[in-house]
Design an enzyme around this catalytic site. Structure first.
Site, PDB file in Angstrom:
ATOM      1  N   ASP A 167       0.857  -1.199   0.000  1.00  0.00           N
ATOM      2  CA  ASP A 167       0.000   0.000   0.000  1.00  0.00           C
ATOM      3  C   ASP A 167       0.884   1.236   0.000  1.00  0.00           C
ATOM      4  O   ASP A 167       2.082   1.160   0.316  1.00  0.00           O
ATOM      5  CB  ASP A 167      -0.947   0.026   1.211  1.00  0.00           C
ATOM      6  CG  ASP A 167      -1.920   1.212   1.143  1.00  0.00           C
ATOM      7  OD1 ASP A 167      -2.428   1.506   0.042  1.00  0.00           O
ATOM      8  OD2 ASP A 167      -2.150   1.876   2.168  1.00  0.00           O
ATOM      9  N   SER A 168       0.268   2.370  -0.327  1.00  0.00           N
ATOM     10  CA  SER A 168       1.010   3.634  -0.260  1.00  0.00           C
ATOM     11  C   SER A 168       1.370   3.974   1.184  1.00  0.00           C
ATOM     12  O   SER A 168       2.237   4.801   1.410  1.00  0.00           O
ATOM     13  CB  SER A 168       0.142   4.757  -0.838  1.00  0.00           C
ATOM     14  OG  SER A 168      -1.053   4.860  -0.076  1.00  0.00           O
TER      15      SER A 168
ATOM     16  N   TYR B  70      -0.832   8.619  -2.521  1.00  0.00           N
ATOM     17  CA  TYR B  70      -0.759   8.397  -3.971  1.00  0.00           C
ATOM     18  C   TYR B  70      -1.933   9.079  -4.694  1.00  0.00           C
ATOM     19  O   TYR B  70      -1.858   9.329  -5.887  1.00  0.00           O
ATOM     20  CB  TYR B  70      -0.841   6.896  -4.291  1.00  0.00           C
ATOM     21  CG  TYR B  70       0.434   6.102  -4.136  1.00  0.00           C
ATOM     22  CD1 TYR B  70       1.543   6.604  -3.459  1.00  0.00           C
ATOM     23  CD2 TYR B  70       0.522   4.819  -4.672  1.00  0.00           C
ATOM     24  CE1 TYR B  70       2.698   5.839  -3.319  1.00  0.00           C
ATOM     25  CE2 TYR B  70       1.671   4.055  -4.552  1.00  0.00           C
ATOM     26  CZ  TYR B  70       2.763   4.566  -3.867  1.00  0.00           C
ATOM     27  OH  TYR B  70       3.892   3.812  -3.741  1.00  0.00           O
ATOM     28  N   GLY B  71      -2.994   9.308  -3.948  1.00  0.00           N
ATOM     29  CA  GLY B  71      -4.254   9.751  -4.560  1.00  0.00           C
ATOM     30  C   GLY B  71      -4.192  11.091  -5.253  1.00  0.00           C
ATOM     31  O   GLY B  71      -5.094  11.449  -5.994  1.00  0.00           O
TER      32      GLY B  71
ATOM     33  N   CYS C 188      -4.316  -1.368  -2.335  1.00  0.00           N
ATOM     34  CA  CYS C 188      -4.404   0.063  -2.591  1.00  0.00           C
ATOM     35  C   CYS C 188      -5.248   0.242  -3.847  1.00  0.00           C
ATOM     36  O   CYS C 188      -4.860  -0.210  -4.935  1.00  0.00           O
ATOM     37  CB  CYS C 188      -2.993   0.614  -2.803  1.00  0.00           C
ATOM     38  SG  CYS C 188      -2.944   2.356  -3.249  1.00  0.00           S
ATOM     39  N   ASN C 189      -6.403   0.886  -3.697  1.00  0.00           N
ATOM     40  CA  ASN C 189      -7.280   1.083  -4.859  1.00  0.00           C
ATOM     41  C   ASN C 189      -6.659   2.024  -5.866  1.00  0.00           C
ATOM     42  O   ASN C 189      -6.864   1.883  -7.069  1.00  0.00           O
ATOM     43  CB  ASN C 189      -8.616   1.671  -4.399  1.00  0.00           C
ATOM     44  CG  ASN C 189      -9.421   0.671  -3.626  1.00  0.00           C
ATOM     45  OD1 ASN C 189     -10.202  -0.061  -4.186  1.00  0.00           O
ATOM     46  ND2 ASN C 189      -9.204   0.610  -2.319  1.00  0.00           N
ATOM     47  N   THR C 190      -5.906   3.011  -5.350  1.00  0.00           N
ATOM     48  CA  THR C 190      -5.316   4.001  -6.251  1.00  0.00           C
ATOM     49  C   THR C 190      -4.323   3.321  -7.183  1.00  0.00           C
ATOM     50  O   THR C 190      -4.345   3.525  -8.401  1.00  0.00           O
ATOM     51  CB  THR C 190      -4.658   5.117  -5.425  1.00  0.00           C
ATOM     52  OG1 THR C 190      -5.619   5.597  -4.486  1.00  0.00           O
ATOM     53  CG2 THR C 190      -4.193   6.253  -6.295  1.00  0.00           C
TER      54      THR C 190
ATOM     55  N   GLU D 129      -2.587   9.222   7.720  1.00  0.00           N
ATOM     56  CA  GLU D 129      -1.133   8.965   7.724  1.00  0.00           C
ATOM     57  C   GLU D 129      -0.431   9.738   8.837  1.00  0.00           C
ATOM     58  O   GLU D 129       0.563   9.276   9.389  1.00  0.00           O
ATOM     59  CB  GLU D 129      -0.511   9.341   6.370  1.00  0.00           C
ATOM     60  CG  GLU D 129      -0.827   8.365   5.247  1.00  0.00           C
ATOM     61  CD  GLU D 129      -0.134   7.011   5.412  1.00  0.00           C
ATOM     62  OE1 GLU D 129       1.058   6.990   5.749  1.00  0.00           O
ATOM     63  OE2 GLU D 129      -0.804   5.975   5.213  1.00  0.00           O
TER      64      GLU D 129
ATOM     65  N   CYS E 128     -11.111   2.952  -0.848  1.00  0.00           N
ATOM     66  CA  CYS E 128      -9.727   3.256  -0.484  1.00  0.00           C
ATOM     67  C   CYS E 128      -9.463   2.460   0.776  1.00  0.00           C
ATOM     68  O   CYS E 128     -10.283   2.487   1.710  1.00  0.00           O
ATOM     69  CB  CYS E 128      -9.556   4.746  -0.206  1.00  0.00           C
ATOM     70  SG  CYS E 128      -7.973   5.163   0.566  1.00  0.00           S
ATOM     71  N   THR E 129      -8.350   1.748   0.814  1.00  0.00           N
ATOM     72  CA  THR E 129      -8.130   0.844   1.948  1.00  0.00           C
ATOM     73  C   THR E 129      -7.831   1.584   3.257  1.00  0.00           C
ATOM     74  O   THR E 129      -7.845   0.978   4.320  1.00  0.00           O
ATOM     75  CB  THR E 129      -6.998  -0.155   1.634  1.00  0.00           C
ATOM     76  OG1 THR E 129      -5.838   0.573   1.220  1.00  0.00           O
ATOM     77  CG2 THR E 129      -7.421  -1.129   0.555  1.00  0.00           C
ATOM     78  N   HIS E 130      -7.585   2.891   3.167  1.00  0.00           N
ATOM     79  CA  HIS E 130      -7.453   3.662   4.412  1.00  0.00           C
ATOM     80  C   HIS E 130      -8.819   3.862   5.093  1.00  0.00           C
ATOM     81  O   HIS E 130      -8.885   4.031   6.303  1.00  0.00           O
ATOM     82  CB  HIS E 130      -6.860   5.049   4.128  1.00  0.00           C
ATOM     83  CG  HIS E 130      -5.383   5.079   3.925  1.00  0.00           C
ATOM     84  ND1 HIS E 130      -4.775   4.549   2.828  1.00  0.00           N
ATOM     85  CD2 HIS E 130      -4.383   5.594   4.696  1.00  0.00           C
ATOM     86  CE1 HIS E 130      -3.453   4.754   2.911  1.00  0.00           C
ATOM     87  NE2 HIS E 130      -3.198   5.374   4.045  1.00  0.00           N
TER      88      HIS E 130
HETATM   89  N1  DGL Z   1      -4.988   3.075   0.523  1.00  0.00           N
HETATM   90  C1  DGL Z   1      -4.864   3.713  -0.752  1.00  0.00           C
HETATM   91  C2  DGL Z   1      -6.082   3.379  -1.618  1.00  0.00           C
HETATM   92  O1  DGL Z   1      -6.722   2.361  -1.373  1.00  0.00           O
HETATM   93  C3  DGL Z   1      -4.597   5.154  -0.465  1.00  0.00           C
HETATM   94  C4  DGL Z   1      -4.155   5.938  -1.545  1.00  0.00           C
HETATM   95  C5  DGL Z   1      -3.348   7.158  -1.265  1.00  0.00           C
HETATM   96  O2  DGL Z   1      -2.197   7.026  -0.849  1.00  0.00           O
HETATM   97  O3  DGL Z   1      -3.863   8.265  -1.547  1.00  0.00           O
HETATM   98  O4  DGL Z   1      -6.414   4.049  -2.551  1.00  0.00           O
END
Ligand code: DGL
Length: 270
Positions: free
Chosen positions: A7-8, A39-40, A70-72, A162, A194-196
């Site tokens: 993940d990011s 990453y978004g 990470c979906n992004t 974060e 988003c996994t966050h």
């Molecule tokens: N957990 C990432 C996701 O699922 C977060 C992306 C990010 O870093 O913005 O998209």
């Protein structure tokens, strides 16, 4: 055997938590690119390059199979990686597929024409890059008709998580839900894309109301990974040791991870 979870930053821990509980005999190596999160707000090339670097690091740990938790990265980089970059003896899988399968109540390989599904009004909460990619709507349209998706780019939420600022994250979630509800007052389902965001799931649920079914990916991904490893045991990599790697500062990443998962998580430098 070891499986990589990428993940990011901290969000993939929600997926790590579910997969490690579902598969207690598998070692998981987690890689959080905290130095480059979020990453978004990055462009697709940037996300591709950073994701490839992290995945290569997980291959070095003996993880032939890596989950992009990470979906992004799944939306902006995975297709390109699978088509042009991943060697034959390795696999990189994303987190979109199990979610679409759950929502459309059909398996990924089912190539029959799109059909009507139970939910008609879906709220999608995701990062600006995931929303801009329209990957979710595209995959859904191959399989389902008559589903109205309203997407809300949730700027700022990943950053707040974060940095461990739960109060700011909560305030932002509430304002993003309000913004979405102005455009779609009565969603039947909400996707935390988003996994966050599962780290804020109770806030999403409260702001949306009890009548809205909130889908989050962690358990869906855990079931899907279990099924995949049963069908493809050749991708159970040679690694034996579970560990948490970060490109950020291990001490502060460990503190925030421990705060969110409510159990001790110790990161080491990637
Ligand atoms: N957990 C990432 C996701 O699922 C977060 C992306 C990010 O870093 O913005 O998209």
């Amino acid at each position: 055997m070891a499986v990589g979870v990428f993940d990011s930053g901290l969000g993939g821990l929600t997926v790590y938590d579910a997969v490690s509980k579902r598969l207690p005999d598998v070692a998981f190596v987690y890689y959080g690119d905290n130095a480059h999160a979020p990453y978004g707000v990055r462009d697709a090339d940037d996300i591709f390059n950073l994701t490839c670097r992290g995945v290569e690091r997980l291959w070095e740990e003996g993880c032939d199979l890596v989950i992009l938790a990470c979906n992004t990265a799944s939306a902006a980089a995975l297709k390109r990686m699978q088509e042009s970059w991943v060697p034959k003896d390795k696999r990189v899988l994303g987190v979109f597929v199990p979610m679409i399968e759950a929502l459309t109540e059909r398996k990924w390989g089912d190539n029959s024409p799109p059909r009507e599904v139970a939910v008609k009004h879906v709220a999608l909460f995701a990062t600006p890059a995931t929303v801009a990619s329209r990957a979710f709507q595209r995959e859904l349209a191959y399989r389902a008709i008559g589903v109205d998706v309203e997407a809300q780019p949730c700027g700022g939420v990943v950053d707040a998580i974060e940095t461990g600022d739960e109060i700011l994250a909560e305030a932002l979630v509430r304002s993003h839900v309000e913004a979405l509800k102005r455009r779609m007052p009565h969603p039947e389902a909400a996707i935390l894309g988003c996994t966050h965001y599962p780290l804020m799931q109770s806030v999403f649920q409260e702001a949306l109301g009890p009548e809205v079914t909130v889908y989050s990916q962690a358990n869906l991904v855990a079931e899907s990974l279990t099924d995949y490893l049963t069908r493809h045991p050749e991708f159970e990599g040679a690694g034996k040791v579970s560990k948490f790697l970060t490109t950020g500062k291990p001490a502060s990443v460990s503190t925030h991870a421990t705060q969110f998962l409510r159990r001790r998580i110790a990161f080491e430098a990637a």
